[in-house]
Design a protein around this motif. Sequence first.
Motif, PDB file in Angstrom:
ATOM      1  N   LYS A   1       6.046  -3.327   2.403  1.00 51.04           N
ATOM      2  CA  LYS A   1       5.894  -2.215   3.347  1.00 51.04           C
ATOM      3  C   LYS A   1       6.679  -1.028   2.807  1.00 51.04           C
ATOM      4  O   LYS A   1       7.834  -1.165   2.411  1.00 51.04           O
ATOM      5  CB  LYS A   1       6.433  -2.585   4.731  1.00 51.04           C
ATOM      6  CG  LYS A   1       5.811  -3.820   5.334  1.00 51.04           C
ATOM      7  CD  LYS A   1       4.392  -3.575   5.763  1.00 51.04           C
ATOM      8  CE  LYS A   1       3.825  -4.814   6.416  1.00 51.04           C
ATOM      9  NZ  LYS A   1       2.621  -5.300   5.822  1.00 51.04           N
ATOM     10  N   ILE A   2       6.043   0.120   2.815  1.00 50.63           N
ATOM     11  CA  ILE A   2       6.692   1.341   2.365  1.00 50.63           C
ATOM     12  C   ILE A   2       7.240   2.050   3.593  1.00 50.63           C
ATOM     13  O   ILE A   2       6.513   2.239   4.575  1.00 50.63           O
ATOM     14  CB  ILE A   2       5.692   2.241   1.617  1.00 50.63           C
ATOM     15  CG1 ILE A   2       5.104   1.480   0.428  1.00 50.63           C
ATOM     16  CG2 ILE A   2       6.347   3.531   1.162  1.00 50.63           C
ATOM     17  CD1 ILE A   2       3.928   2.144  -0.215  1.00 50.63           C
TER      18      ILE A   2
ATOM     19  N   PHE B   1      11.128   0.048  -0.966  1.00 50.04           N
ATOM     20  CA  PHE B   1      10.131  -0.660  -0.177  1.00 50.04           C
ATOM     21  C   PHE B   1      10.810  -1.826   0.534  1.00 50.04           C
ATOM     22  O   PHE B   1      11.951  -2.177   0.232  1.00 50.04           O
ATOM     23  CB  PHE B   1       8.965  -1.152  -1.053  1.00 50.04           C
ATOM     24  CG  PHE B   1       9.349  -2.167  -2.094  1.00 50.04           C
ATOM     25  CD1 PHE B   1       9.278  -3.520  -1.827  1.00 50.04           C
ATOM     26  CD2 PHE B   1       9.766  -1.769  -3.356  1.00 50.04           C
ATOM     27  CE1 PHE B   1       9.628  -4.456  -2.787  1.00 50.04           C
ATOM     28  CE2 PHE B   1      10.113  -2.690  -4.325  1.00 50.04           C
ATOM     29  CZ  PHE B   1      10.044  -4.035  -4.038  1.00 50.04           C
ATOM     30  N   TYR B   2      10.106  -2.394   1.494  1.00 50.34           N
ATOM     31  CA  TYR B   2      10.566  -3.597   2.183  1.00 50.34           C
ATOM     32  C   TYR B   2       9.669  -4.756   1.768  1.00 50.34           C
ATOM     33  O   TYR B   2       8.450  -4.617   1.714  1.00 50.34           O
ATOM     34  CB  TYR B   2      10.489  -3.430   3.706  1.00 50.34           C
ATOM     35  CG  TYR B   2      11.474  -2.438   4.259  1.00 50.34           C
ATOM     36  CD1 TYR B   2      12.791  -2.812   4.474  1.00 50.34           C
ATOM     37  CD2 TYR B   2      11.091  -1.144   4.563  1.00 50.34           C
ATOM     38  CE1 TYR B   2      13.707  -1.906   4.980  1.00 50.34           C
ATOM     39  CE2 TYR B   2      12.000  -0.240   5.069  1.00 50.34           C
ATOM     40  CZ  TYR B   2      13.306  -0.616   5.276  1.00 50.34           C
ATOM     41  OH  TYR B   2      14.207   0.280   5.771  1.00 50.34           O
ATOM     42  N   ALA B   3      10.268  -5.882   1.474  1.00 52.44           N
ATOM     43  CA  ALA B   3       9.540  -7.107   1.167  1.00 52.44           C
ATOM     44  C   ALA B   3      10.036  -8.168   2.134  1.00 52.44           C
ATOM     45  O   ALA B   3      11.214  -8.538   2.100  1.00 52.44           O
ATOM     46  CB  ALA B   3       9.772  -7.539  -0.267  1.00 52.44           C
TER      47      ALA B   3
ATOM     48  N   PRO C   1      11.119   3.755  -9.952  1.00 54.89           N
ATOM     49  CA  PRO C   1       9.742   3.731 -10.475  1.00 54.89           C
ATOM     50  C   PRO C   1       9.636   4.149 -11.940  1.00 54.89           C
ATOM     51  O   PRO C   1       8.713   3.725 -12.631  1.00 54.89           O
ATOM     52  CB  PRO C   1       9.000   4.734  -9.589  1.00 54.89           C
ATOM     53  CG  PRO C   1       9.840   4.900  -8.381  1.00 54.89           C
ATOM     54  CD  PRO C   1      11.250   4.604  -8.784  1.00 54.89           C
ATOM     55  N   MET C   2      10.575   4.926 -12.413  1.00 51.55           N
ATOM     56  CA  MET C   2      10.520   5.400 -13.794  1.00 51.55           C
ATOM     57  C   MET C   2      10.859   4.290 -14.799  1.00 51.55           C
ATOM     58  O   MET C   2      10.615   4.446 -15.995  1.00 51.55           O
ATOM     59  CB  MET C   2      11.488   6.571 -14.004  1.00 51.55           C
ATOM     60  CG  MET C   2      11.221   7.744 -13.075  1.00 51.55           C
ATOM     61  SD  MET C   2       9.546   8.372 -13.175  1.00 51.55           S
ATOM     62  CE  MET C   2       9.620   9.184 -14.728  1.00 51.55           C
ATOM     63  N   LEU C   3      11.426   3.186 -14.348  1.00 50.14           N
ATOM     64  CA  LEU C   3      11.821   2.106 -15.255  1.00 50.14           C
ATOM     65  C   LEU C   3      10.756   1.033 -15.421  1.00 50.14           C
ATOM     66  O   LEU C   3      10.984   0.049 -16.130  1.00 50.14           O
ATOM     67  CB  LEU C   3      13.126   1.474 -14.778  1.00 50.14           C
ATOM     68  CG  LEU C   3      14.340   2.390 -14.797  1.00 50.14           C
ATOM     69  CD1 LEU C   3      15.570   1.653 -14.286  1.00 50.14           C
ATOM     70  CD2 LEU C   3      14.589   2.931 -16.190  1.00 50.14           C
TER      71      LEU C   3
ATOM     72  N   LEU D   1       2.383  -3.111  -7.179  1.00 50.08           N
ATOM     73  CA  LEU D   1       3.461  -3.557  -6.290  1.00 50.08           C
ATOM     74  C   LEU D   1       3.445  -2.780  -4.981  1.00 50.08           C
ATOM     75  O   LEU D   1       3.545  -3.360  -3.900  1.00 50.08           O
ATOM     76  CB  LEU D   1       4.819  -3.380  -6.976  1.00 50.08           C
ATOM     77  CG  LEU D   1       6.055  -3.561  -6.106  1.00 50.08           C
ATOM     78  CD1 LEU D   1       6.206  -5.018  -5.694  1.00 50.08           C
ATOM     79  CD2 LEU D   1       7.293  -3.073  -6.824  1.00 50.08           C
ATOM     80  N   MET D   2       3.301  -1.479  -5.070  1.00 48.60           N
ATOM     81  CA  MET D   2       3.352  -0.632  -3.879  1.00 48.60           C
ATOM     82  C   MET D   2       2.021  -0.590  -3.127  1.00 48.60           C
ATOM     83  O   MET D   2       1.946  -0.036  -2.036  1.00 48.60           O
ATOM     84  CB  MET D   2       3.770   0.786  -4.267  1.00 48.60           C
ATOM     85  CG  MET D   2       5.128   0.848  -4.945  1.00 48.60           C
ATOM     86  SD  MET D   2       6.454   0.232  -3.923  1.00 48.60           S
ATOM     87  CE  MET D   2       6.767   1.652  -2.924  1.00 48.60           C
TER      88      MET D   2
END
Length: 186
Positions: free
Chosen positions: A128-129, A139-141, A150-152, A162-163
């Motif tokens: 969940k974003i 995000f929540y998992a 995100p840059m990595l 993933l998102m």
Amino acid sequence: TVVFERQLLLANVTSSKSEHGRLIYTGNLAKTVLGVKFFSYSTSMFSLFAMPYILLKSGVGTQSLALQIAFCGIVGFFTFITPVALHLITKGYVVRLYHNTETDTYTAVTYNALLAEKKTIFHQGDVKIPGISKMFTTFYANRRSMLVNPMLFPHPNDYSHLMGYDQPFSFDLEEIKEPKKGQHLK
């Protein structure tokens, strides 16, 4: 040299497989987070063991019981609050993230309060974003906050999957205009 290092990292991440799947993300602050938490824990332990000696030998430099209690309260407060605050801030920092393509599950590795690695397994549907940007949450998992950069991600498609950005979506204007009974717009 930066391009070469990026290609080397990309090759290592792409070829790294484990029991949890393919390594798709490695946090660049993992050693820093571990080191800061360890330093905070060790200084808190030192303060905890040194406080009785300071009180018994030096008497805190004053005979006033109220000042001694205030001193112990302040030192004790920071002795315990600093490691707790650091843990609350860094508990969601993802050290490594694996993706198992066969089951479409992710395994996020974080550090727990005892500085041991904790594995959280979740499905892409569990992600969940947050509606409003959170400071230490990407995000929540399974209702657990996770922080990634995100840059990595060597492959941007891994982050997109993933998102859930690669999922089809549609705009249903009827739902927007007239919410269902008992449903309120936020």
